[in-house]
Scaffold this motif. Structure first.
Motif, PDB file in Angstrom:
ATOM      1  N   VAL A 174       0.860  -1.188   0.000  1.00 58.97           N
ATOM      2  CA  VAL A 174       0.000   0.000   0.000  1.00 58.97           C
ATOM      3  C   VAL A 174       0.893   1.233   0.000  1.00 58.97           C
ATOM      4  O   VAL A 174       1.543   1.536   1.007  1.00 58.97           O
ATOM      5  CB  VAL A 174      -0.940   0.016   1.223  1.00 58.97           C
ATOM      6  N   ASP A 211      -6.579   1.928   5.525  1.00 58.92           N
ATOM      7  CA  ASP A 211      -7.759   2.700   5.146  1.00 58.92           C
ATOM      8  C   ASP A 211      -7.469   4.193   5.090  1.00 58.92           C
ATOM      9  O   ASP A 211      -6.485   4.680   5.650  1.00 58.92           O
ATOM     10  CB  ASP A 211      -8.942   2.423   6.082  1.00 58.92           C
ATOM     11  N   VAL A 254     -10.511   0.033 -10.407  1.00 63.29           N
ATOM     12  CA  VAL A 254     -10.483  -1.344  -9.925  1.00 63.29           C
ATOM     13  C   VAL A 254     -11.193  -2.256 -10.913  1.00 63.29           C
ATOM     14  O   VAL A 254     -12.236  -1.896 -11.483  1.00 63.29           O
ATOM     15  CB  VAL A 254     -11.132  -1.432  -8.517  1.00 63.29           C
ATOM     16  N   ILE A 277      -8.912  -1.029   2.726  1.00 59.95           N
ATOM     17  CA  ILE A 277      -8.246  -2.042   1.912  1.00 59.95           C
ATOM     18  C   ILE A 277      -7.994  -3.205   2.861  1.00 59.95           C
ATOM     19  O   ILE A 277      -7.126  -3.141   3.718  1.00 59.95           O
ATOM     20  CB  ILE A 277      -6.935  -1.501   1.332  1.00 59.95           C
ATOM     21  N   ASN A 314      -7.204  -7.065   3.867  1.00 54.25           N
ATOM     22  CA  ASN A 314      -6.707  -8.421   3.659  1.00 54.25           C
ATOM     23  C   ASN A 314      -7.329  -9.365   4.681  1.00 54.25           C
ATOM     24  O   ASN A 314      -7.452 -10.557   4.438  1.00 54.25           O
ATOM     25  CB  ASN A 314      -5.187  -8.448   3.800  1.00 54.25           C
ATOM     26  N   VAL A 326     -11.910  -4.129  -1.152  1.00 53.93           N
ATOM     27  CA  VAL A 326     -12.031  -2.684  -0.963  1.00 53.93           C
ATOM     28  C   VAL A 326     -13.428  -2.434  -0.431  1.00 53.93           C
ATOM     29  O   VAL A 326     -14.419  -2.859  -1.040  1.00 53.93           O
ATOM     30  CB  VAL A 326     -11.813  -1.919  -2.281  1.00 53.93           C
ATOM     31  N   GLU A 348      -5.820  -5.478  -7.123  1.00 59.89           N
ATOM     32  CA  GLU A 348      -5.134  -4.202  -7.286  1.00 59.89           C
ATOM     33  C   GLU A 348      -6.176  -3.081  -7.332  1.00 59.89           C
ATOM     34  O   GLU A 348      -7.252  -3.251  -7.898  1.00 59.89           O
ATOM     35  CB  GLU A 348      -4.305  -4.196  -8.575  1.00 59.89           C
ATOM     36  N   VAL A 349      -5.861  -1.940  -6.729  1.00 60.10           N
ATOM     37  CA  VAL A 349      -6.777  -0.804  -6.750  1.00 60.10           C
ATOM     38  C   VAL A 349      -5.978   0.487  -6.660  1.00 60.10           C
ATOM     39  O   VAL A 349      -4.921   0.541  -6.036  1.00 60.10           O
ATOM     40  CB  VAL A 349      -7.797  -0.874  -5.585  1.00 60.10           C
ATOM     41  N   ALA A 404      -2.851   0.139  -4.015  1.00 59.92           N
ATOM     42  CA  ALA A 404      -2.660  -1.114  -3.276  1.00 59.92           C
ATOM     43  C   ALA A 404      -2.669  -2.276  -4.252  1.00 59.92           C
ATOM     44  O   ALA A 404      -3.444  -2.294  -5.216  1.00 59.92           O
ATOM     45  CB  ALA A 404      -3.758  -1.298  -2.237  1.00 59.92           C
TER      46      ALA A 404
END
Length: 296
Positions: A128, A138, A181, A195, A197, A220, A253-254, A279
């Motif tokens: 990130v 975030d 995205v 974001i 995980n 996201v 990915e974003v 990210a």
């Protein structure tokens, strides 16, 4: 003569504002009783990653135990990107978000037993804005809360609670955001874009019920408004969050773009204000100890 293998403890002496001497003492005793050699490295805040990298190369530890907050875990994770070393957590930070997501017990001896057992998972890692992220990053109201918390003198979850009301009252949210995205550009408005995980913040709020930490993807989440009812549902583990409260997009990915600079945090660490956040999945995974009954 059999050569003893080494267990390294990396410990942040100031994490969470608590005395770490009992952790160090019990770690040394426990590891020695299990026929390992104990080595301890206390972070100083100056060139720690270089020192840890050199120490790992020199002693070649069987495993690395990490005691501190999520920032300490991230430091070690960065060092281990190109190394195959198992890690285990002895959480001692203020919120301990990753430990919360791994369902680690609170008692030190139980944590030590998990660390020396043989139950592991390959944890996904994200990048990130050039920073390793293990559970949640975030922009928005939560990152602003963490900034205010870091500037206060009261630690722990109570410290976060004290900062919550003034953060909400003085916030400039909602804000406009453009998300690039999955081949699309989406225009959104919200008070927080996460974001994720993992599932939970260190406070225990389950904002991403369907997320998995080893599936090669992340979520996201665009939180559109401040709803007491929906926020309470996250603390009770509900998997049925109102789509008018949060929108979820799964991706690898974003790129997030805002018109004005917004507070950014990664794994509980405030990193400044940004207008652009990128990210993506990191190809490196972390082999981390989990409880025997842990399920994703």
């Amino acid at each position: 003569m059999k050569t003893q293998k080494t267990i390294l403890l990396v410990i942040n002496p100031i994490a969470g504002g608590t005395d770490k001497k009992p952790i160090i003492k019990r770690f040394k005793t426990f590891v020695t009783e299990n026929d390992y050699t104990a080595v301890v490295y206390e972070t100083t805040g100056e060139d720690d990653q270089k020192a840890i990298d050199e120490l790992v190369d020199r002693i070649n530890p069987e495993r690395i135990f990490i005691s501190g907050g999520d920032g300490t875990i991230r430091e070690v994770a960065d060092v281990l990107k190109e190394k195959e070393v198992k890690i285990a957590l002895l959480p001692s930070g203020s919120a301990n978000g990753l430990a919360e997501n791994l369902d680690l017990p609170e008692k030190l001896d139980e944590q030590l037993k998990i660390g020396l057992a043989d139950h592991f998972m390959d944890l996904d890692t994200l990048d990130v804005n050039g920073h390793t992220c293990l559970h949640i990053a975030d922009i928005g109201v939560n990152a602003q809360l963490i900034k205010n918390y870091e500037q206060s003198e009261i630690r722990g979850k109570f410290g976060y609670l004290l900062q919550a009301f003034p953060t909400l009252v003085n916030s400039k949210f909602p804000f406009r955001v453009a998300l690039k995205v999955n081949g699309e550009t989406l225009e959104k408005e919200g008070i927080l874009v996460a974001i994720a995980n993992a599932n939970k913040f260190g406070t225990g709020a389950n904002i991403n019920p369907e997320g998995k930490m080893n599936d090669g993807k992340f979520e996201v989440l665009v939180f559109k408004n401040f709803s007491i009812t929906e926020i309470l549902k996250t603390f009770y583990g509900s998997k049925n969050l109102d789509p008018d409260f949060v929108e979820v997009i799964c991706c690898t990915e974003v790129e997030i773009q805002t018109d004005e600079a917004i507070a950014l945090q990664v794994d509980g660490e405030y990193l400044g204000e940004e207008t652009r956040v990128k990210a993506q999945m990191n190809p490196n995974k972390i082999n981390i100890a989990v409880p025997s009954g842990f399920k994703l």
